[in-house]
Write a protein that holds these residues in place. Structure first.
Motif, PDB file in Angstrom:
ATOM      1  N   CYS A  42       0.808  -1.218   0.000  1.00 44.19           N
ATOM      2  CA  CYS A  42       0.000   0.000   0.000  1.00 44.19           C
ATOM      3  C   CYS A  42       0.845   1.274   0.000  1.00 44.19           C
ATOM      4  CB  CYS A  42      -0.941   0.016   1.206  1.00 44.19           C
ATOM      5  SG  CYS A  42      -2.214  -1.264   1.139  1.00 44.19           S
ATOM      6  N   ASN A  43       0.264   2.315  -0.538  1.00 40.70           N
ATOM      7  CA  ASN A  43       0.857   3.655  -0.530  1.00 40.70           C
ATOM      8  C   ASN A  43      -0.240   4.646  -0.164  1.00 40.70           C
ATOM      9  OD1 ASN A  43       2.686   5.831  -1.023  1.00 40.70           O
ATOM     10  ND2 ASN A  43       1.747   6.114  -3.036  1.00 40.70           N
ATOM     11  N   ASN A  44       0.048   5.468   0.805  1.00 40.73           N
ATOM     12  CA  ASN A  44      -0.990   6.388   1.306  1.00 40.73           C
ATOM     13  C   ASN A  44      -2.248   5.623   1.700  1.00 40.73           C
ATOM     14  OD1 ASN A  44       0.630   8.686   0.917  1.00 40.73           O
ATOM     15  ND2 ASN A  44      -0.042   8.868  -1.226  1.00 40.73           N
ATOM     16  N   SER A  45      -2.038   4.435   2.272  1.00 38.83           N
ATOM     17  CA  SER A  45      -3.106   3.587   2.822  1.00 38.83           C
ATOM     18  C   SER A  45      -4.036   2.973   1.780  1.00 38.83           C
ATOM     19  CB  SER A  45      -3.931   4.363   3.861  1.00 38.83           C
ATOM     20  OG  SER A  45      -3.126   4.707   4.971  1.00 38.83           O
ATOM     21  N   ILE A  46      -3.662   2.972   0.479  1.00 40.14           N
ATOM     22  CA  ILE A  46      -4.471   2.319  -0.539  1.00 40.14           C
ATOM     23  C   ILE A  46      -3.572   1.532  -1.487  1.00 40.14           C
ATOM     24  CG2 ILE A  46      -6.311   4.048  -0.480  1.00 40.14           C
ATOM     25  CD1 ILE A  46      -5.112   5.211  -3.072  1.00 40.14           C
ATOM     26  N   LEU A  47      -4.182   0.637  -2.270  1.00 41.74           N
ATOM     27  CA  LEU A  47      -3.426  -0.062  -3.308  1.00 41.74           C
ATOM     28  C   LEU A  47      -3.112   0.920  -4.426  1.00 41.74           C
ATOM     29  CD1 LEU A  47      -4.978  -3.594  -4.007  1.00 41.74           C
ATOM     30  CD2 LEU A  47      -2.892  -3.039  -2.757  1.00 41.74           C
ATOM     31  N   PRO A  48      -1.845   1.160  -4.721  1.00 42.90           N
ATOM     32  CA  PRO A  48      -1.507   2.132  -5.760  1.00 42.90           C
ATOM     33  C   PRO A  48      -1.521   1.526  -7.155  1.00 42.90           C
ATOM     34  CG  PRO A  48       0.488   1.343  -4.687  1.00 42.90           C
ATOM     35  CD  PRO A  48      -0.655   0.648  -4.012  1.00 42.90           C
ATOM     36  N   GLN A  49      -2.041   2.288  -8.110  1.00 43.03           N
ATOM     37  CA  GLN A  49      -1.925   1.878  -9.504  1.00 43.03           C
ATOM     38  C   GLN A  49      -0.492   2.108  -9.941  1.00 43.03           C
ATOM     39  OE1 GLN A  49      -5.599   3.787 -11.402  1.00 43.03           O
ATOM     40  NE2 GLN A  49      -5.144   2.074 -12.750  1.00 43.03           N
ATOM     41  N   GLY A  50       0.179   1.040 -10.346  1.00 40.17           N
ATOM     42  CA  GLY A  50       1.577   1.141 -10.731  1.00 40.17           C
ATOM     43  C   GLY A  50       2.467   0.209  -9.947  1.00 40.17           C
ATOM     44  N   ALA A  51       1.959  -0.333  -8.841  1.00 41.70           N
ATOM     45  CA  ALA A  51       2.740  -1.275  -8.032  1.00 41.70           C
ATOM     46  C   ALA A  51       2.504  -2.699  -8.533  1.00 41.70           C
ATOM     47  CB  ALA A  51       2.360  -1.165  -6.563  1.00 41.70           C
ATOM     48  N   PRO A  52       3.537  -3.533  -8.651  1.00 40.98           N
ATOM     49  CA  PRO A  52       3.380  -4.905  -9.146  1.00 40.98           C
ATOM     50  C   PRO A  52       2.439  -5.764  -8.310  1.00 40.98           C
ATOM     51  CG  PRO A  52       5.699  -4.266  -9.162  1.00 40.98           C
ATOM     52  CD  PRO A  52       4.959  -3.184  -8.426  1.00 40.98           C
ATOM     53  N   THR A  53       2.291  -5.419  -7.018  1.00 40.77           N
ATOM     54  CA  THR A  53       1.448  -6.225  -6.132  1.00 40.77           C
ATOM     55  C   THR A  53      -0.038  -5.905  -6.247  1.00 40.77           C
ATOM     56  OG1 THR A  53       2.214  -4.623  -4.482  1.00 40.77           O
ATOM     57  CG2 THR A  53       3.087  -6.858  -4.316  1.00 40.77           C
ATOM     58  N   SER A  54      -0.370  -4.712  -6.737  1.00 38.47           N
ATOM     59  CA  SER A  54      -1.775  -4.282  -6.735  1.00 38.47           C
ATOM     60  C   SER A  54      -2.692  -5.192  -7.554  1.00 38.47           C
ATOM     61  CB  SER A  54      -1.886  -2.834  -7.217  1.00 38.47           C
ATOM     62  OG  SER A  54      -1.248  -1.953  -6.309  1.00 38.47           O
ATOM     63  N   PRO A  55      -2.314  -5.592  -8.772  1.00 40.10           N
ATOM     64  CA  PRO A  55      -3.222  -6.436  -9.556  1.00 40.10           C
ATOM     65  C   PRO A  55      -3.564  -7.764  -8.886  1.00 40.10           C
ATOM     66  CG  PRO A  55      -1.566  -5.457 -10.979  1.00 40.10           C
ATOM     67  CD  PRO A  55      -1.145  -5.161  -9.572  1.00 40.10           C
ATOM     68  N   VAL A  56      -2.565  -8.478  -8.398  1.00 43.02           N
ATOM     69  CA  VAL A  56      -2.841  -9.807  -7.839  1.00 43.02           C
ATOM     70  C   VAL A  56      -3.589  -9.697  -6.518  1.00 43.02           C
ATOM     71  CG1 VAL A  56      -0.598 -10.007  -6.662  1.00 43.02           C
ATOM     72  CG2 VAL A  56      -1.866 -12.070  -7.288  1.00 43.02           C
ATOM     73  N   ILE A  57      -3.277  -8.689  -5.702  1.00 48.79           N
ATOM     74  CA  ILE A  57      -4.015  -8.518  -4.444  1.00 48.79           C
ATOM     75  C   ILE A  57      -5.461  -8.138  -4.725  1.00 48.79           C
ATOM     76  CG2 ILE A  57      -4.220  -7.074  -2.375  1.00 48.79           C
ATOM     77  CD1 ILE A  57      -1.182  -7.083  -2.175  1.00 48.79           C
ATOM     78  N   SER A  58      -5.685  -7.294  -5.735  1.00 50.13           N
ATOM     79  CA  SER A  58      -7.061  -6.933  -6.076  1.00 50.13           C
ATOM     80  C   SER A  58      -7.831  -8.160  -6.548  1.00 50.13           C
ATOM     81  CB  SER A  58      -7.070  -5.841  -7.146  1.00 50.13           C
ATOM     82  OG  SER A  58      -6.621  -6.335  -8.392  1.00 50.13           O
ATOM     83  N   ASN A  59      -7.176  -9.062  -7.287  1.00 50.61           N
ATOM     84  CA  ASN A  59      -7.841 -10.286  -7.732  1.00 50.61           C
ATOM     85  C   ASN A  59      -8.160 -11.208  -6.566  1.00 50.61           C
ATOM     86  OD1 ASN A  59      -8.193  -9.957 -10.503  1.00 50.61           O
ATOM     87  ND2 ASN A  59      -6.132 -10.655 -10.992  1.00 50.61           N
ATOM     88  N   LEU A  60      -7.251 -11.291  -5.602  1.00 57.22           N
ATOM     89  CA  LEU A  60      -7.509 -12.117  -4.419  1.00 57.22           C
ATOM     90  C   LEU A  60      -8.708 -11.585  -3.639  1.00 57.22           C
ATOM     91  CD1 LEU A  60      -3.820 -12.668  -3.246  1.00 57.22           C
ATOM     92  CD2 LEU A  60      -5.435 -14.500  -3.810  1.00 57.22           C
TER      93      LEU A  60
END
Length: 587
Positions: A157-175
């Protein structure tokens, strides 16, 4: 042990560091010593429709840690979905997954009477720190220790949210969206519909005569162009799963209209939009003609043009190839047999030939295969003699030349083979030599920027037609047999045979590695590059040797490659002696 089992054992930062291949001190430094304000570079890019999208790009050290964690989580997602579905075609979420794409997403909705599309509002920002942490603690597939879950959330997380641009955001959003997928998929099945999701883009489709009112209702009595609204059931399931529908992006597409899913037309087959393809073709023509092309944009309500980079144009051509090429199984076409090559293949090849052979700012070296590239790169980087024409410490590769990239071993990437007819080996190189004039003739009106150099083994493979191709293409009156240091074939094309061994014996590039490297026994097997005599029970091949050389290059003496590097420099000097006009050589 599976990735899911390994991640469930994590209790602290040391466990997580070892999970992703990091030293605990290094990971701790990234998380707690680097200020949060310095961990991301933020910028905005225009959306395809209107407005801008905020991108938060992590700094390199954080991005590497996130990329490694993303791979582990992707394995976990595959394992979780494997327990939920009986067949691969039952997967409903197609975004950011291995072997899945907007094409596979669209393919689920081909030839349907009704297609309903709607978006989730603020998809990544709606997933906050507490939600990520809580998911890893409470989800039945993870049930992580609270401290470990906190660290994962801090990494992602960045600024307490999933940031668009981080490699982890897509897979965590899918989970996290997996619950939503299960719930909406059940609604679809009960109403004889197909459901898929690609990131925040949700699609229902059906061939029923009337679209199910339990999913969406037309306020104007069932017309395809009516004012459709989602049912209370759908809105409830979306809200219950922690998301919100974007009310401005609900569309119903009827059979008689153009139906598109995630930007692809799906009326009869998955295809790109006609106007998009025509635009890209025009951009290729402009790029080859003027080294620049433009795309139409709207800025402040006014129509304008924005420059398109070569990399962006290649990305668009690649997108078209992967969508339209599926119909042809990405096969390589031959004029001698089979159907005519599609136009989008030819468009892509013209662009790749122009950027590879005509306008490359760096000299291009084409070896016989993937493994040869490894040896050449190592030899140049580890050279004990300064070679400014070959070395460039400022480039990512460390080279001042460009090594032509074939598809990686075991990769499904078919572009070099299918489009440029280059898949390694003397057969393809022979074909390139024969056709080089015709392939570059209508691309080189301004001249050539750099030389193109084929580096080939000096053995029976070259005698079986390659030297004949060089003689024919060059119009040479003397024998071409691999004894010359190099051959200027035609235009900016050169061929370098590996130097003959003592006594005039044949040579291949592996002969220039130290003998202890080539003769080493690995797993009880010896190196054998000869496909005819290769026995997998006794031998290992070029790939294994190249991997070993790459990993241990700091301890290997590459001085035997000096003569090859000297010849490369001789070719660069030969080409640089031609007169230039505006940075190009006209030949």
């Amino acid at each position: 042990m599976s990735s899911l089992s390994r991640i469930k054992l994590c209790k602290n930062i040391s466990d997580i560091a070892y999970l992703i291949g990091y030293q605990p001190k290094k990971l701790s430094y990234i998380l707690y010593k680097i200020p949060d304000s310095s961990k991301y570079i933020e910028f905005e890019i225009p959306k395809a429709t209107k407005g801008v999208r905020k991108i938060s790009a992590p700094i390199p050290e954080l991005k590497l840690a996130q990329s490694r964690l993303a791979r582990v989580l992707q394995d976990c997602l595959v394992e979780i979905e494997g327990k939920q579905i009986s067949r691969k075609d039952c997967i409903v979420s197609h975004g950011f997954k291995r072997n899945l794409s907007i094409s596979t997403n669209g393919a689920r909705h081909v030839d349907r009477k009704w297609i309903l599309n709607f978006d989730l509002k603020d998809f990544f920002p709606s997933i906050n720190f507490g939600r990520v942490r809580g998911f890893f603690i409470k989800n039945k597939h993870f049930l992580l220790d609270e401290k470990a879950a906190t660290i994962f959330a801090q990494l992602a997380c960045n600024n307490s949210i999933l940031p668009q641009g981080a490699p982890t955001s897509p897979v965590i959003s899918n989970l996290i969206a997996n619950h939503l997928d299960i719930r909406l998929s059940k609604v679809a099945t009960k109403n004889r519909c197909t459901y898929t999701r690609y990131a925040d883009d949700i699609t229902f489709s059906t061939n029923k005569s009337v679209f199910p009112k339990y999913i969406a209702i037309d306020r104007e009595n069932g017309t395809s162009s009516g004012d459709w609204r989602l049912s209370k059931k759908i809105l409830s399931e979306v809200k219950r799963s922690g998301f919100e529908v974007n009310p401005d992006k609900t569309r119903m597409l009827f059979k008689r209209s153009r139906q598109d899913v995630t930007g692809l037309v799906v009326n009869e087959k998955v295809n790109v939009k006609r106007e998009y393809y025509k635009q890209v073709r025009a951009q290729v023509h402009s790029f080859i003609k003027d080294d620049i092309c433009f795309k139409p944009v709207t800025i402040g309500g006014a129509e304008s043009k924005a420059a398109v980079s070569g990399a962006a144009l290649q990305g668009m051509l690649s997108h078209i190839f992967w969508v339209k090429g599926a119909e042809y199984n990405y096969r390589r076409f031959s004029k001698l047999e089979g159907p005519k090559e599609p136009a989008f293949y030819r468009d892509y090849r013209r662009f790749l030939d122009y950027t590879s052979f005509v306008a490359s700012p760096q000299p291009v070296v084409i070896c016989e295969g993937v493994t040869d590239n490894i040896y050449v790169q190592c030899a140049i980087k580890r050279s004990t003699v300064a070679r400014p024409k070959l070395q460039d410490a400022g480039s990512p590769s460390g080279l001042a030349i460009r090594l032509f990239q074939y598809a990686k071993i075991d990769s499904e990437l078919r572009v070099p083979s299918s489009v440029q007819h280059l898949n390694g080996g003397t057969g393809d190189l022979k074909g390139l030599i024969h056709k080089y004039k015709s392939r570059t003739g209508n691309l080189s009106h301004k001249g050539f920027v750099s030389p193109v150099i084929l580096l080939v083994d000096n053995d029976q493979g070259s005698r079986d037609g390659l030297w004949g191709a060089v003689k024919t293409a060059s119009g040479s009156k003397v024998t071409v047999d691999g004894t010359a240091r190099f051959y200027h074939v035609t235009k900016n094309l050169y061929v370098i045979p590996t130097p003959k061994l003592a006594g005039g014996k044949d040579s291949m590039i592996e002969d220039f590695l130290p003998k202890p490297v080539v003769s080493q026994v690995l797993g009880g097997k010896t190196f054998n590059p000869d496909e005819k005599t290769f026995d997998r029970n006794k031998h290992y091949g070029k790939r294994i040797l190249a991997e070993k050389v790459s990993k241990n290059q700091e301890n290997i003496d590459f001085n035997s490659f000096s003569e090859i590097l000297n010849i490369l420099e001789d070719v660069l000097n030969h080409f640089s002696a031609f007169p230039r006009t505006q940075g190009r050589v006209k030949l």
